[in-house]
Every structure is written in structure tokens, then in C-alpha cells.
Design a protein around this motif. Structure first.
Motif, PDB file in Angstrom:
ATOM      1  N   PRO A  35       0.801  -1.230   0.000  1.00 43.81           N
ATOM      2  CA  PRO A  35       0.000   0.000   0.000  1.00 43.81           C
ATOM      3  C   PRO A  35       0.839   1.288   0.000  1.00 43.81           C
ATOM      4  O   PRO A  35       0.288   2.367  -0.143  1.00 43.81           O
ATOM      5  CB  PRO A  35      -0.803  -0.104   1.302  1.00 43.81           C
ATOM      6  N   ALA A  36       2.143   1.173   0.163  1.00 45.12           N
ATOM      7  CA  ALA A  36       2.975   2.384   0.155  1.00 45.12           C
ATOM      8  C   ALA A  36       3.026   3.015  -1.226  1.00 45.12           C
ATOM      9  O   ALA A  36       3.357   4.190  -1.373  1.00 45.12           O
ATOM     10  CB  ALA A  36       4.402   2.051   0.613  1.00 45.12           C
ATOM     11  N   PHE A  37       2.693   2.233  -2.265  1.00 47.94           N
ATOM     12  CA  PHE A  37       2.800   2.727  -3.629  1.00 47.94           C
ATOM     13  C   PHE A  37       1.484   2.584  -4.366  1.00 47.94           C
ATOM     14  O   PHE A  37       0.788   1.590  -4.237  1.00 47.94           O
ATOM     15  CB  PHE A  37       3.891   1.954  -4.381  1.00 47.94           C
ATOM     16  N   LEU A  38       1.164   3.599  -5.148  1.00 42.06           N
ATOM     17  CA  LEU A  38       0.021   3.537  -6.050  1.00 42.06           C
ATOM     18  C   LEU A  38      -1.287   3.232  -5.340  1.00 42.06           C
ATOM     19  O   LEU A  38      -2.172   2.605  -5.893  1.00 42.06           O
ATOM     20  CB  LEU A  38       0.273   2.463  -7.130  1.00 42.06           C
ATOM     21  N   ASN A  39      -1.418   3.666  -4.114  1.00 45.64           N
ATOM     22  CA  ASN A  39      -2.652   3.417  -3.373  1.00 45.64           C
ATOM     23  C   ASN A  39      -3.823   4.123  -4.060  1.00 45.64           C
ATOM     24  O   ASN A  39      -3.795   5.328  -4.251  1.00 45.64           O
ATOM     25  CB  ASN A  39      -2.487   3.920  -1.935  1.00 45.64           C
ATOM     26  N   ASP A  40      -4.846   3.349  -4.439  1.00 47.86           N
ATOM     27  CA  ASP A  40      -6.047   3.900  -5.076  1.00 47.86           C
ATOM     28  C   ASP A  40      -5.751   4.552  -6.431  1.00 47.86           C
ATOM     29  O   ASP A  40      -6.497   5.426  -6.864  1.00 47.86           O
ATOM     30  CB  ASP A  40      -6.731   4.926  -4.155  1.00 47.86           C
ATOM     31  N   GLN A  41      -4.677   4.146  -7.105  1.00 47.50           N
ATOM     32  CA  GLN A  41      -4.371   4.691  -8.428  1.00 47.50           C
ATOM     33  C   GLN A  41      -4.436   3.563  -9.453  1.00 47.50           C
ATOM     34  O   GLN A  41      -3.455   3.204 -10.085  1.00 47.50           O
ATOM     35  CB  GLN A  41      -2.999   5.362  -8.423  1.00 47.50           C
ATOM     36  N   HIS A  42      -5.626   3.002  -9.603  1.00 51.56           N
ATOM     37  CA  HIS A  42      -5.786   1.814 -10.450  1.00 51.56           C
ATOM     38  C   HIS A  42      -5.524   2.117 -11.921  1.00 51.56           C
ATOM     39  O   HIS A  42      -5.013   1.275 -12.652  1.00 51.56           O
ATOM     40  CB  HIS A  42      -7.188   1.248 -10.252  1.00 51.56           C
ATOM     41  N   LEU A  44      -3.375   4.269 -13.181  1.00 48.93           N
ATOM     42  CA  LEU A  44      -1.929   4.326 -13.353  1.00 48.93           C
ATOM     43  C   LEU A  44      -1.344   2.920 -13.392  1.00 48.93           C
ATOM     44  O   LEU A  44      -0.485   2.600 -14.229  1.00 48.93           O
ATOM     45  CB  LEU A  44      -1.301   5.147 -12.228  1.00 48.93           C
ATOM     46  N   LEU A  45      -1.804   2.071 -12.507  1.00 50.69           N
ATOM     47  CA  LEU A  45      -1.301   0.703 -12.460  1.00 50.69           C
ATOM     48  C   LEU A  45      -1.631  -0.042 -13.751  1.00 50.69           C
ATOM     49  O   LEU A  45      -0.801  -0.791 -14.279  1.00 50.69           O
ATOM     50  CB  LEU A  45      -1.910  -0.027 -11.259  1.00 50.69           C
ATOM     51  N   ALA A  46      -2.820   0.177 -14.294  1.00 51.63           N
ATOM     52  CA  ALA A  46      -3.209  -0.470 -15.544  1.00 51.63           C
ATOM     53  C   ALA A  46      -2.347   0.013 -16.705  1.00 51.63           C
ATOM     54  O   ALA A  46      -1.912  -0.778 -17.556  1.00 51.63           O
ATOM     55  CB  ALA A  46      -4.684  -0.188 -15.832  1.00 51.63           C
ATOM     56  N   ASP A  47      -2.051   1.306 -16.730  1.00 50.98           N
ATOM     57  CA  ASP A  47      -1.212   1.856 -17.799  1.00 50.98           C
ATOM     58  C   ASP A  47       0.225   1.357 -17.688  1.00 50.98           C
ATOM     59  O   ASP A  47       0.882   1.091 -18.705  1.00 50.98           O
ATOM     60  CB  ASP A  47      -1.233   3.388 -17.753  1.00 50.98           C
TER      61      ASP A  47
END
Length: 283
Positions: A35-42, A44-47
Motif C-alpha cells: 500500500p505504500a505505492f500507487l494506493n487507489d491509483q488503479h 496508473l497501475l493499468a497503464d
């Protein structure tokens, strides 16, 4: 459309796409995230996943967990090949993993622990000033959100177990900031990267907190590979990560991550964390 059919169509599309790029290996690269990274940034994670799949010519799956221990277990059980973990878990797992890459945060492969308090508190300048208060920790395997404040308390001669009136875990650095901003805690320790990043996108939240103290620099949370990952796969992933700063799409992703790029890094970056851990392992 039934889920099974929908999944099959996606699998076929991915296979055809990979074949078009000359891929013959469709084994999935699994990357665990804390959870330290990309929390709630789905989005961005998909890209980022799509970016990696094209350049690796392999399917990629991000595996997200809510607690650091869960991510560590995934690595130890070899349920993932790679993971972006905190520096504390890296030192704990050093015999099981290899350092893959380290992010550059404001030009350096380092970050800090911030001691934060409510903005109205202008008197606190160190964790010692919060004796007897309510304190929020991020995760028991967090360096900046747990190990650092407890180390500062212990080396002052006090017992971290009894120093505060009450402590609680929020299980993410973002939630640590929220807890202090909402007045649920009189103080907390937080990852400087998370606070600085949130300060850029949600200054209305960070404005409710004040940085009372900053630690020394520690090695930025690393990307690691399980030690059994084949050398060719290790080098392939490492090269793609380090090349992100060299193409337009990669730079755009790094900008969204609020990072400057990735380097190979050195295990010596984490010597300071290992030294703090010794204080708690000694009788």
C-alpha cells in the motif's frame, strides 16, 4: 457475457498481441505491490502494466496486498517473481530476494521518515515531545512508519511499548496522514515520498498536518526479485525499468509516479535500516 467466456477472449487477445511482437513465452511476470505505492491509483497501475507487457513481450500481473507481511509471504512462497517492497522487509528477506532496481526520488535513491503532527501543534519538535500521547503507525514492517520512530524512542532510553498512551496501525502511509489530519492521532511517522506526493496533489489534506522532524536519508524502498527468478528474466525486467526515462511513455509514467527513474542500486543503501534493526534484536 459469462465470465469464463470473457476471460477466454481476453486471454486469446493477449496471446495474439504477444505473438505479433514476436513473443514465444507467455508465462506471467507477477509483481506484488504494497500500500505504500500507487494506493487507489488503479488507472496508473493499468497503464504501467500495459507499458511493461509491450516492452517485456510477456503478460504482467500486479498483485496488490493491504499489508507488508502479506507481500513478504507472496515472495517467500514464490507466488510472485517481483515485488516493490519497503526497505525494512528487504533487509528481513535479504536471503530470499535480489535487489532489482531502486527509484530516484527527487534525483536521489533515498527517502526519509517524517514525524507529522496536527497543523495546530507548533510545540512538537521530536517524537520525545509526544510521550503519553496517541500515535499512529503505518505497518509493523514499515521502516519510516514504524521502525524509525521506535528506534528514536529506544535510543533515548525509553521503552517504545509503553512510551505512548495508545498506538494503532493504519496499514498505509496515506491513512497515517489522514489520521493526523483528522485529529485521530497526536502524531505519526510517515514515508516522505508519500507525504510529498500527496502534498502536490492534495495540499488541502497535508495542510492539516505539520512536519515536526525529518530523519536521516535511507535507501528508497526497492523493487526486488525472488532469488530463483532466472537471470535472463531478472535482467530483462531490470533493463525495462531503467529504460523508462529514455522514452516518452516511460517518462509520462514516471511523472505520474512522481519519480525521476530507476537505477540498479546497491544493497549498501539499506545498511542504516539493518543497523536500527539490531537494536531490537539484541537482548
Amino acid at each position: 457475457m459469462p465470465k469464463l467466456i470473457k476471460f477466454s477472449l481476453v486471454a486469446i487477445w493477449l496471446f495474439v498481441s504477444l505473438a505479433a511482437h514476436g513473443a514465444t513465452d507467455t508465462r506471467i511476470f507477477r509483481i506484488a505491490m504494497t500500500p505504500a505505492f500507487l494506493n487507489d491509483q488503479h488507472a496508473l497501475l493499468a497503464d504501467w502494466r500495459a507499458y511493461l507487457e509491450v516492452r517485456l513481450s510477456r503478460p504482467v500481473e500486479f498483485v496488490q496486498r493491504d499489508r507488508y507481511r502479506d507481500t513478504m509471504d507472496l515472495l517467500q512462497q514464490q507466488k510472485v517473481e517481483f515485488a516493490w517492497i519497503c526497505d525494512y522487509p528487504y533487509v528481513v528477506l535479504k536471503k530470499d530476494v535480489r535487489l532489482l532496481a531502486v527509484a530516484l526520488n527527487e534525483g536521489k535513491p533515498t527517502y526519509r521518515s517524517y514525524l507529522i503532527v496536527p497543523a495546530r501543534d507548533t510545540q512538537t519538535h521530536s517524537v520525545q515531545d509526544l510521550r503519553g500521547g496517541v500515535f499512529a503507525y503505518a505497518d509493523p514492517y514499515s521502516n519510516t512508519g514504524y521502525l524509525v520512530p521506535r528506534f528514536e524512542i529506544k535510543r533515548s532510553g525509553a521503552d517504545p511499548a509503553t512510551f505512548f498512551k495508545r498506538t494503532f496501525f493504519t496499514w498505509s502511509h496515506r491513512k497515517v496522514i489522514d489520521a493526523v489530519a483528522a485529529g485521530l492521532a497526536q502524531g505519526a511517522a510517515v514515508d516522505s515520498y508519500v507525504w510529498d506526493t500527496l502534498n502536490k496533489v492534495r495540499p488541502d489534506i497535508t495542510a492539516k498536518t505539520r512536519i515536526a522532524w525529518k530523519s536521516e536519508d535511507y535507501g528508497f524502498p526497492p523493487l526486488v526479485a525472488h532469488k530463483n527468478v532466472p537471470e535472463a528474466d531478472f535482467l530483462r525486467m531490470q533493463r525495462v525499468l531503467m529504460d523508462m526515462k529514455n522514452d516518452r511513455e516511460g517518462r509520462a509514467l514516471l511523472e505520474r509516479l512522481k519519480l525521476d527513474g530507476f537505477i540498479a542500486g546497491s544493497p549498501r543503501l539499506y545498511d542504516g535500516v539493518a543497523e536500527m534493526m539490531k537494536l531490537f534484536s539484541e537482548p
